[in-house]
Design a protein around this motif. Structure first.
Motif, mmCIF file in Angstrom:
data_model
loop_
_atom_site.group_PDB
_atom_site.id
_atom_site.type_symbol
_atom_site.label_atom_id
_atom_site.label_comp_id
_atom_site.label_asym_id
_atom_site.label_seq_id
_atom_site.Cartn_x
_atom_site.Cartn_y
_atom_site.Cartn_z
ATOM 1 N N HIS A 27 0.717 -1.250 0.079
ATOM 2 C CA HIS A 27 -0.159 0.022 -0.048
ATOM 3 C C HIS A 27 0.978 1.346 -0.116
ATOM 4 C CE1 HIS A 27 1.055 0.149 3.978
ATOM 5 N NE2 HIS A 27 0.334 -0.854 4.537
ATOM 6 N N GLY A 28 0.382 2.459 -0.145
ATOM 7 C CA GLY A 28 0.915 3.701 -0.286
ATOM 8 C C GLY A 28 2.003 3.850 0.726
ATOM 9 N N LEU A 29 1.830 3.782 1.954
ATOM 10 C CA LEU A 29 2.767 3.840 3.162
ATOM 11 C C LEU A 29 3.715 2.924 2.849
ATOM 12 C CD1 LEU A 29 3.741 5.551 5.269
ATOM 13 C CD2 LEU A 29 2.246 3.953 6.966
ATOM 14 N N ARG A 33 7.650 3.386 2.737
ATOM 15 C CA ARG A 33 8.728 2.807 3.656
ATOM 16 C C ARG A 33 10.040 2.004 3.032
ATOM 17 N NH1 ARG A 33 8.124 6.365 6.470
ATOM 18 N NH2 ARG A 33 6.506 6.359 8.478
ATOM 19 N N LYS A 46 7.707 12.007 0.568
ATOM 20 C CA LYS A 46 6.428 12.534 1.194
ATOM 21 C C LYS A 46 5.163 12.245 0.236
ATOM 22 C CE LYS A 46 8.044 15.288 4.611
ATOM 23 N NZ LYS A 46 7.243 15.380 5.913
ATOM 24 N N PRO A 47 4.062 12.287 1.183
ATOM 25 C CA PRO A 47 2.650 11.958 0.283
ATOM 26 C C PRO A 47 2.389 13.257 -0.567
ATOM 27 C CG PRO A 47 2.331 12.097 2.972
ATOM 28 C CD PRO A 47 3.817 12.591 2.525
ATOM 29 N N PHE A 51 1.581 10.136 -3.687
ATOM 30 C CA PHE A 51 0.263 10.174 -4.094
ATOM 31 C C PHE A 51 0.227 10.321 -5.863
ATOM 32 C CE2 PHE A 51 -2.842 8.726 -1.150
ATOM 33 C CZ PHE A 51 -2.139 8.773 -0.126
ATOM 34 N N SER A 70 -4.373 -4.395 5.513
ATOM 35 C CA SER A 70 -2.925 -4.143 6.020
ATOM 36 C C SER A 70 -2.958 -5.293 7.246
ATOM 37 C CB SER A 70 -2.832 -2.826 6.491
ATOM 38 O OG SER A 70 -3.473 -2.485 7.800
ATOM 39 N N ASN A 72 -2.566 -4.635 10.105
ATOM 40 C CA ASN A 72 -3.520 -4.410 11.289
ATOM 41 C C ASN A 72 -4.880 -4.421 11.140
ATOM 42 O OD1 ASN A 72 -0.998 -3.693 12.464
ATOM 43 N ND2 ASN A 72 -1.479 -1.588 13.000
ATOM 44 N N ARG A 74 -6.456 -2.955 8.518
ATOM 45 C CA ARG A 74 -6.937 -1.879 8.330
ATOM 46 C C ARG A 74 -7.126 -1.921 6.793
ATOM 47 N NH1 ARG A 74 -7.680 3.293 10.081
ATOM 48 N NH2 ARG A 74 -6.088 2.837 12.057
ATOM 49 N N TYR B 31 -3.907 5.798 4.401
ATOM 50 C CA TYR B 31 -2.690 6.379 4.717
ATOM 51 C C TYR B 31 -2.366 6.887 5.999
ATOM 52 C CZ TYR B 31 2.125 7.944 3.261
ATOM 53 O OH TYR B 31 3.406 8.004 2.943
ATOM 54 N N GLY B 33 -4.170 6.655 8.746
ATOM 55 C CA GLY B 33 -4.427 5.439 9.619
ATOM 56 C C GLY B 33 -3.357 4.911 9.680
ATOM 57 N N LEU B 34 -2.632 4.249 8.579
ATOM 58 C CA LEU B 34 -1.531 3.523 8.640
ATOM 59 C C LEU B 34 -0.306 4.087 9.373
ATOM 60 C CD1 LEU B 34 -1.630 1.833 5.120
ATOM 61 C CD2 LEU B 34 -2.146 0.550 7.225
ATOM 62 N N LEU B 35 -0.348 5.524 9.042
ATOM 63 C CA LEU B 35 0.812 6.020 9.630
ATOM 64 C C LEU B 35 0.731 6.113 11.061
ATOM 65 C CD1 LEU B 35 3.231 7.633 8.464
ATOM 66 C CD2 LEU B 35 2.034 9.390 8.265
ATOM 67 N N GLU B 38 1.591 2.892 12.731
ATOM 68 C CA GLU B 38 3.229 2.738 12.947
ATOM 69 C C GLU B 38 3.560 3.151 14.281
ATOM 70 O OE1 GLU B 38 5.231 4.475 10.022
ATOM 71 O OE2 GLU B 38 5.369 2.802 8.549
ATOM 72 N N ARG B 50 -2.471 9.993 16.379
ATOM 73 C CA ARG B 50 -3.108 10.384 15.267
ATOM 74 C C ARG B 50 -2.781 11.823 14.956
ATOM 75 N NH1 ARG B 50 -6.779 7.135 13.567
ATOM 76 N NH2 ARG B 50 -7.467 8.542 11.937
ATOM 77 N N GLU B 56 2.451 14.831 10.142
ATOM 78 C CA GLU B 56 3.326 14.273 9.411
ATOM 79 C C GLU B 56 2.908 14.265 7.882
ATOM 80 O OE1 GLU B 56 5.629 10.868 10.450
ATOM 81 O OE2 GLU B 56 6.040 10.495 8.835
ATOM 82 N N PHE B 57 1.806 13.980 7.671
ATOM 83 C CA PHE B 57 0.902 13.711 6.539
ATOM 84 C C PHE B 57 1.037 15.146 5.722
ATOM 85 C CE2 PHE B 57 -1.385 11.485 3.348
ATOM 86 C CZ PHE B 57 -2.160 12.431 2.620
#
Lengths: 110, 882
Positions: A27-29, A33, A46-47, A51, A70, A72, A74, B31, B33-35, B38, B50, B56-57
């Motif tokens: 996925h994006g994140l 990473r 950076k996003p 994106f 994911s 978790n 999600r 995204y 949420g995933l961040l 982490e 959050r 950071e986003f």
């Protein structure tokens, strides 16, 4: 890495994204990473840059996306290389290697 | 692959926008949420994680926007937004929008209508197979009396052409004339064309049923055959297949029907049925009465054809040079389409030019309007630029608005053009145009589209250029931008418009004077109270002079019995019609042996009285002038002037034994001998119908059908039915065709002039209207823009009149300049009209003077009216308004 540097290396970003997805879907994140990991921390994407790049590559037909879960559990959007994308990865890798070799030679000369 | 994928993306992004947006939103949220996950895994609390993740986003909306900006189809979406914004702007300014659309519709419509004509006449191919291989033969004369024209050929030339030009399929036609067709008990007057053997082959037309003529049928005295047109077969014979091979009674004789043509087939002669010409060197073939058309055979070239034609006619060319020393004649072929439209082409092109003028005037108006609107929107533009819009974005917006207006205007213009074209075609007499129909086809629509785009570029370009020079600070703060440069520009536009209008008005003025001149030429007779009708004597029954005489006597007597009819007569041709001409030889006195050409017209004794043509010397014909008495003739003044130098012709002899017994006044005829005015006086010799010989009778009625004419003391109910009945008593199987008054015949002859006047006049009027609108709007804008300035002036002591003069002055100056420019342009432009004018010179004083006065008056009013609003300006109020 500041935003300014990233735009200068847009073609490089595309290559990095393709490379990072070579091993499997992310996925994006995850892509961000992974790039961080394989460049040993040199590039932090950076996003704001990630994106648009992901969507552009998808529209070009090199990536395909699907919704999945994911670690978790999600819901997230996962990207994978298409066949054309894999071919494009090989092409761009070869191109980059050629350029890098040429630059190295040029800079080594007196 | 990449392209396909992109196209799919564009389609998805544009049409499933909501879905795409939802997905993007979900992806971004995921995204973040995933961040956060982490960070939670690294030990932060949920709330901390959050917050850190969001920080950071970065800006969520900004990230989304960068994705949207780079999306496939983003450019298109921007354009679509501009279109919607532009439409809203236009909708909110109905006055401006309506004015622009109406102006565009009228001017583009005029151009569409005229271009349809150009397309049908000159661009579309003739409706035959391989039309570029079809041609007409032209004759070029060099030396004194040089000319280049398509002339008729005689029988000898025809035979030489037919036998000595293997590169061509050649054919001739003898013309179209009225004949009597009897089917059952009904006799009708139908139009018959006489064509040679291969005429249909040249046109590549094959009969639907039956066959073309056979060689025997096209030989003199060969079997009589006829080919029917589809329309006639359907209308008269009810599409009965059995008519093929049967005999029909045509011209009083039996003709066998050998073929029927397909539906919707057009031929250059446009007839209802066709008979074989049977050409020879005698009779019709004795004079240049045949019209030739040719088709190149496969494998031959036009050079081959021209060489063969000149070789075939070389003996004739030599004879020509001998008779006219110093002159040489050569022959060449031209494409048939060019030949057929030769006379109309200059006029249609002139009309296109006029339509182009109108478009330019419209664009000038629109440019002015748009300029003002641009200035009014300067604050909006300045605000947008302050918010970050680039000049290109601003310009793109204006271009799109202009494009919208142009497209809407163009579409309405097509509608206007269709209506105008239909009206125009209704004005034209039948068969005036050498084409069957004037369609609105793809080429015309493409032309209209191109024109719309061009006009939008024209009137959008000027103001769009000024958008660049907008000064941010002053535009935002002040409400009215002075724009001195724009005033100069608008003045220039007004001057240009008026110059074009002057030329158009002057041109139509000259054409109007020409038409008036032609219509008011002294007729030489009394055209009021006359009714005429034709009957076809191209009929075996009337080849015998005795039958012919009896018919004329009986019919005129019967016509005179109708109550209210003062007198009746018959003539071969009437005034305003084209007369037959023939050679004449003077036989006595010092002019003895002299030869010339003259119109020849046979008439019954009551003719001059019926037409009230004054007999200036000698006498008219009487019943005593019969078949076995002295051959007599009456000539007109033009004849006397041409052959006898104006001396009295009475008592002189022509053509050996014909005695001239009288002289009558000249009448106007449709010119046939010379290429000149459409109506003129020609030398003519009148002979008694009773003294016409059999040979002449037979020949003459192949080409021309005589007219019966009656004079009544006043309008009579049911006159035409009574005339028909009267004729039936003389011969029940001879129908009259078409009744016309002399006025109608005159209108028919002057059809071209009338149409020129109607069309060009309409366009000049439109140009005038557009110019007036342009001037008024300029002045009205000036008043609105300078309201504050006027208020100040009036507060400082200026009177209303002085203010009006001050404001109106720029418009008046522009108008005056435009008038002068227009007059100067006339000096050059009107010269091309020389060939269209009769009875009036190209630089006609009264016409130009009238144009100047009319324009001065009209522009004066257009300038003055808007300035009247100044009277309503309250200085105190304007000064307070900030």
């Amino acid at each position: 890495m500041s935003t300014k540097q990233t735009t200068l290396l847009q073609g490089t970003l595309d290559l990095l994204i393709l490379k990072s997805l070579g091993a499997g879907d992310l996925h994006g994140l995850g892509v961000s990473r992974r790039i961080e990991q394989i460049t040993h921390g040199a590039f932090l994407v950076k996003p704001g840059s990630l994106f648009p790049a992901l969507h552009r590559l998808e529209e070009a037909g090199w990536l395909s996306s699907s919704w999945g879960e994911s670690e978790n559990r999600r819901r997230a959007k996962f990207y994978r290389l298409t066949k054309a994308g894999r071919a494009q990865l090989d092409v761009e890798t070869e191109e980059w290697t050629r350029i890098a070799l040429a630059m190295t030679n040029a800079l080594a000369a007196s | 692959m990449k392209l396909l994928s992109r196209i799919a993306s564009v389609v998805r992004n544009l049409f499933r926008k909501e879905h795409v947006e939802d997905q993007l939103d979900a992806e971004v949220k995921a995204y973040v949420g995933l961040l956060a996950d982490e960070k939670i895994a690294a030990g932060m609390s949920e709330r901390e994680a959050r917050r850190a993740a969001h920080a950071e986003f970065g800006g969520v909306e900004q990230v989304k926007q960068t994705v949207r900006d780079r999306r496939a189809g983003a450019g298109l979406e921007l354009v679509w937004q501009d279109v919607r914004f532009g439409s809203r702007q236009l909708w909110r300014n109905p006055g401006f929008t309506a004015t622009v659309i109406v102006t565009l519709a009228l001017s583009i419509g005029a151009n569409t209508a005229i271009f349809s004509l150009v397309n049908a006449l000159m661009l579309k191919s003739l409706p035959y197979a391989q039309p570029e291989r079809m041609g007409a033969i032209y004759q070029r004369v060099t030396g004194p009396g040089a000319s280049e024209q398509r002339t008729g050929i005689d029988g000898e030339k025809w035979e030489l052409l037919r036998d000595n030009a293997p590169a061509l399929i050649s054919a001739v036609s003898g013309g179209t004339s009225g004949v009597n067709l009897q089917s059952g008990s009904r006799v009708q007057y139908v139009h018959n064309a006489r064509i040679s053997l291969h005429y249909l082959d040249v046109l590549a037309i094959h009969p639907l049923f039956g066959r073309n003529f056979s060689p025997e049928e096209d030989r003199p005295h060969g079997p009589k055959a006829a080919i029917l047109s589809y329309g006639l077969w359907h209308g008269v014979f009810n599409s009965d297949r059995n008519i093929l091979g049967q005999s029909i009674l045509l011209k009083g004789e039996a003709y066998s029907v050998v073929g029927i043509l397909p539906e919707n087939v057009a031929t250059p002669v446009n007839a209802e049925l066709y008979t074989a010409l049977q050409p020879s060197r005698e009779g019709e073939g004795g004079g240049t009465n045949f019209e030739a058309i040719v088709r190149l055979r496969d494998g031959a070239s036009w050079q081959d054809a021209d060489a063969e034609i000149n070789r075939a006619w070389s003996a004739r060319a030599q004879r020509f040079s001998k008779n006219s020393p110093g002159s040489r004649v050569t022959y060449y072929s031209l494409p048939l389409q060019k030949a057929q439209t030769a006379t109309l082409r200059p006029q249609v092109l002139a009309l296109m030019l006029a339509a182009g003028f109108i478009l330019l005037i419209a664009c000038a108006n629109l440019a002015g309007l748009t300029l003002v609107r641009m200035i009014r929107r300067a604050p909006e533009v300045a605000t947008r630029m302050a918010l970050g819009a680039s000049p290109w974005q601003i310009q793109k917006q204006f271009w799109i608005e202009n494009l919208l207006l142009a497209l809407v205007g163009g579409t309405v213009g097509v509608g206007v053009g269709v209506v105008a074209l239909r009206g125009l075609l209704m004005l034209l007499p039948e068969h005036f145009l050498p084409v069957a129909s004037v369609p609105l086809d793809g080429r015309v629509l493409g032309f209209t589209l191109m024109l719309s785009l061009l006009t939008s570029a024209l009137f959008g370009m000027l103001p769009a250029l000024t958008a660049r020079r907008v000064d941010l600070r002053s535009s935002v703060s002040s409400r009215a931008v002075a724009g001195a440069g724009s005033l100069r520009l608008r003045q220039a536009l007004i001057a240009g418009e008026l110059a074009l209008t002057v030329v158009l008005l002057a041109a139509s003025g000259l054409l109007i004077r020409t038409l008036v001149h032609l219509e008011t030429l002294a007729p030489g007779f009394n055209p009021n109270g006359l009714m005429t009708a034709k009957a076809s004597l191209d009929d075996v029954r009337f080849h015998d002079p005795a039958n012919f005489r009896n018919l004329l006597d009986a019919s005129t007597a019967a016509l005179q019995q109708i109550p209210g009819v003062q007198s009746a007569a018959v003539a071969l041709t009437l005034p305003y019609e084209r007369a037959i001409n023939d050679e004449v030889t003077l036989s006595d006195g010092k002019e003895s042996g002299q030869e010339g050409i003259t119109d020849v017209i046979y008439v019954t004794p009551g003719f001059f009285e019926t037409l009230q043509m004054p007999v200036m010397a000698g006498r008219a014909f009487t019943d005593a002038d019969g078949s076995n008495t002295q051959h007599v003739a009456v000539v007109n003044r033009a004849f006397a002037r041409k052959f006898y130098g104006g001396a009295s012709p009475v008592g002189r002899y022509v053509n050996k034994d014909t005695l001239i017994v009288g002289e009558v006044a000249d009448v106007s005829v449709s010119s046939g001998m010379y290429e000149g005015a459409p109506l003129m006086s020609e030398q003519a010799i009148y002979v008694p119908a009773a003294q016409v010989n059999a040979h002449f009778l037979e020949l003459i009625h192949i080409w021309v059908q005589p007219d019966w004419v009656v004079r009544t003391s006043g309008p009579i109910e049911g006159l035409t039915e009574s005339m028909q009945k009267a004729m039936a008593t003389a011969d029940p199987n001879l129908p009259f065709s078409g009744f016309s008054s002399m006025k109608e015949i005159l209108a028919q002859t002057l059809a071209t002039q009338r149409i020129e006047v109607a069309l060009l006049g309409a366009m000049a009027a439109l140009a005038l209207l557009l110019s007036v609108v342009g001037i008024s709007s300029l002045v009205a804008n000036l008043v609105a823009q300078r309201t504050r300035e006027i208020g100040i002036r009036m507060a400082l002591g200026s009177t209303v009149r002085q203010a009006m003069v001050h404001i109106g002055a720029p418009a008046v100056r522009a108008s005056a300049l435009g008038l002068l420019l227009g007059l100067a342009a006339c000096a050059g432009a009107l010269r091309v009209m020389r060939n269209l004018l009769y009875g009036v010179g190209v630089y006609d004083g009264p016409t130009l003077l009238t144009v100047v006065l009319v324009l001065a008056a009209v522009t004066g009013i257009a300038t003055a009216l808007p300035t009247l609003r100044i009277a309503g300006i309250d200085p105190a109020k304007t000064l307070r308004d900030e």
